[in-house]
Write an enzyme that holds these catalytic residues in place. Structure first.
Site, PDB file in Angstrom:
ATOM      1  N   HIS A   1      -9.043   2.605  -3.563  1.00  0.00           N
ATOM      2  CA  HIS A   1      -8.200   2.354  -3.382  1.00  0.00           C
ATOM      3  C   HIS A   1      -7.747   0.834  -2.916  1.00  0.00           C
ATOM      4  O   HIS A   1      -8.177   0.428  -2.453  1.00  0.00           O
ATOM      5  CB  HIS A   1      -7.316   3.355  -2.409  1.00  0.00           C
ATOM      6  CG  HIS A   1      -8.102   3.693  -1.086  1.00  0.00           C
ATOM      7  ND1 HIS A   1      -8.890   4.815  -0.438  1.00  0.00           N
ATOM      8  CD2 HIS A   1      -8.197   2.731   0.125  1.00  0.00           C
ATOM      9  CE1 HIS A   1      -9.243   3.814   1.061  1.00  0.00           C
ATOM     10  NE2 HIS A   1      -9.220   3.162   1.060  1.00  0.00           N
TER      11      HIS A   1
ATOM     12  N   GLU B   1      -3.769   5.660  -2.834  1.00  0.00           N
ATOM     13  CA  GLU B   1      -5.127   5.959  -3.720  1.00  0.00           C
ATOM     14  C   GLU B   1      -5.126   6.450  -4.855  1.00  0.00           C
ATOM     15  O   GLU B   1      -3.868   6.353  -5.130  1.00  0.00           O
ATOM     16  CB  GLU B   1      -5.272   7.074  -2.571  1.00  0.00           C
ATOM     17  CG  GLU B   1      -5.237   8.077  -1.242  1.00  0.00           C
ATOM     18  CD  GLU B   1      -6.269   7.311  -0.468  1.00  0.00           C
ATOM     19  OE1 GLU B   1      -7.371   7.302  -1.447  1.00  0.00           O
ATOM     20  OE2 GLU B   1      -6.724   7.215   0.722  1.00  0.00           O
TER      21      GLU B   1
HETATM   22  C1  F6R Z   1      -7.156  -0.511   5.613  1.00  0.00           C
HETATM   23  C2  F6R Z   1      -7.378  -0.702   4.498  1.00  0.00           C
HETATM   24  C3  F6R Z   1      -8.047   0.420   3.386  1.00  0.00           C
HETATM   25  C4  F6R Z   1      -9.463  -0.529   3.005  1.00  0.00           C
HETATM   26  C5  F6R Z   1     -10.283   0.113   2.258  1.00  0.00           C
HETATM   27  C6  F6R Z   1     -11.942  -0.190   2.746  1.00  0.00           C
HETATM   28  O1  F6R Z   1      -6.476  -1.473   5.918  1.00  0.00           O
HETATM   29  O2  F6R Z   1      -6.232  -1.463   3.843  1.00  0.00           O
HETATM   30  O3  F6R Z   1      -7.737   0.002   2.159  1.00  0.00           O
HETATM   31  O4  F6R Z   1      -9.742  -1.838   3.072  1.00  0.00           O
HETATM   32  O5  F6R Z   1     -10.380   1.708   3.310  1.00  0.00           O
HETATM   33  O6  F6R Z   1     -12.416   0.254   4.241  1.00  0.00           O
HETATM   34  P1  F6R Z   1     -13.596  -0.458   4.608  1.00  0.00           P
HETATM   35  O7  F6R Z   1     -14.117  -1.857   4.341  1.00  0.00           O
HETATM   36  O8  F6R Z   1     -13.548   0.149   6.407  1.00  0.00           O
HETATM   37  O9  F6R Z   1     -14.628  -0.253   4.122  1.00  0.00           O
END
Ligand code: F6R
Length: 240
Positions: free
Chosen positions: A138, A143
């Site tokens: 995503h 998603e």
């Molecule tokens: C947050 C966003 C999400 C995150 C993704 C990865 O603004 O857009 O798509 O980039 O869920 O999250 P982390 O970096 O916590 O693994």
């Protein structure tokens, strides 16, 4: 897609910050599209350091964030507004009135999504959009699904994303079930895109994206339609 493979998370954070800083130096009133999550935290620390050392200036910068839980109060310490204030806005010389995050406390989510989309459009899109990637591919809260939505919209979170985000809440039950998110077209309207991926749990998503084709099963694969995308990753995300 250009790929920069770094040895460590710290190196990836510095490389990403350098790319954002370059845009800011070339255009002091740039529009920065920003992301939350664990991945960009190191990059925000580097940007705060560069600002402190006088290398970059946020005085005339405008920011637009990708997404926000819905519903959620901006004062809630799990809100993305709170995250951005803590990780970047409160650490640099930015004018807070120029920082934009979808309003998780808006009474009507659909109307807020439409307002936000129109606002980003009125800016002409971001000069650079920073993205993380979910382990299921995503981007923002777009998603994997049969269909993807082009514009900012209200969406329900998948069980996988609720599970991945549960680490920030007391339990998975407390993770909001919905979010306001930029759509695929909103993201692709940015002039430049940088996607940061670190850790072996991102490897499958990175591999799918780097195939160069587009599938709604991996929303990040649609970045292959954009002509200026840089993937900054560490060896674990690249090699598995
Ligand atoms: C947050 C966003 C999400 C995150 C993704 C990865 O603004 O857009 O798509 O980039 O869920 O999250 P982390 O970096 O916590 O693994």
């Amino acid at each position: 897609m250009k790929v920069i493979v770094c040895k460590t998370y710290e190196e990836a954070s510095l490389e990403s910050a350098k790319i954002v800083a370059e845009v800011m130096k070339n255009k002091p009133n740039a529009i920065l599209g920003l992301a939350t999550g664990s991945t960009p935290e190191g990059m925000y620390s580097e940007l705060a350091r560069m600002n402190k050392e006088g290398e970059i200036d946020f005085k005339d910068i405008t920011t637009v964030n990708l997404d926000e839980y819905y519903p959620i109060s901006p004062d809630n310490d799990q809100s993305y507004r709170y995250f951005m204030n803590k990780n970047l806005f409160d650490r640099v010389n930015i004018d807070k009135s120029r920082t934009h995050v979808p309003d998780g406390s808006a009474p009507d989510g659909e109307k807020e999504a439409e307002r936000y989309e129109n606002y980003v459009r009125s800016l002409g899109g971001a000069d650079i959009q920073v993205l993380g990637i979910g382990r299921n591919g995503h981007i923002a809260f777009n998603e994997p699904d049969e269909e993807l939505v082009p514009v900012t919209h209200v969406t329900s979170l998948t069980a996988d994303t609720i599970d991945a985000n549960a680490r920030f809440f007391k339990s998975a039950d407390e993770v909001p079930t919905h979010a306001l998110t930029m759509g695929m077209g909103t993201i692709l309207s940015a002039k430049k895109i940088i996607i940061i991926a670190t850790g072996a749990n991102k490897h499958e998503a990175v591999k799918q994206m780097l195939k160069g084709t587009c599938t709604t099963k991996c929303p990040a694969s649609f970045l292959n339609l954009h002509k200026d995308v840089v993937l900054v990753c560490d060896e674990a995300a690249y090699n598995g």
